[in-house]
Write a protein that holds these residues in place. Structure first.
Motif: not given
Length: 142
Positions: A69-75
């Motif tokens: 999540c932190f790497l992709t920005g998703a959720y």
């Protein structure tokens, strides 16, 4: 034109660096857990929790999801809020007041969790930024 399109480049870069730092911290925790899951389970058992091996694996899986999540920005907001709860739980469970008498450094470890909490809460409010962010959210806003 909205605030997102007028964000100065340095702010977008700072947000991305912050996301990378969050991901790196949880990735390090994940790697250390997986490298010696039995030691992690032992540490969990010493804190008095039941089913320590199961909890160690659940923590590793949770940390893996946080990294994604932190790497992709998703959720991102959801991940930051869940990570904030997790960090406070870890602070109390493994470095809380019952540990201070035996080792004064434990108080410092405990306080560090609240510094991390502050960063996670700030990140949850401001989101993943606009660089390299999938911007998926369960809260209905990107």
């Amino acid at each position: 034109m909205n605030a997102e399109t007028t964000t100065p480049a340095w702010q977008s870069i700072a947000i991305l660096v912050g996301r990378l730092i969050f991901a790196a911290v949880f990735l390090m925790a994940l790697v250390f857990k997986v490298m010696d899951i039995d030691a992690t389970a032992g540490y969990i058992a010493m804190a008095g929790f039941p089913a320590p091996l199961l909890l160690a694996w659940l923590a590793a899986i949770f940390e893996c999801v946080l990294v994604i999540c932190f790497l992709t920005g998703a959720y991102f907001t959801e991940a930051a809020l869940l990570a904030a709860v997790y960090v406070v739980f870890l602070g109390f469970a493994f470095h809380g007041p019952s540990h201070w008498a035996g080792n004064q450094a434990e108080f410092g470890f405990f306080v560090d969790h609240f510094t991390f909490l502050a960063g996670l809460l700030f990140a949850a409010v401001h989101g993943p930024g606009r660089i390299l962010a999938l911007r998926r959210s369960a809260f209905g806003r990107p």
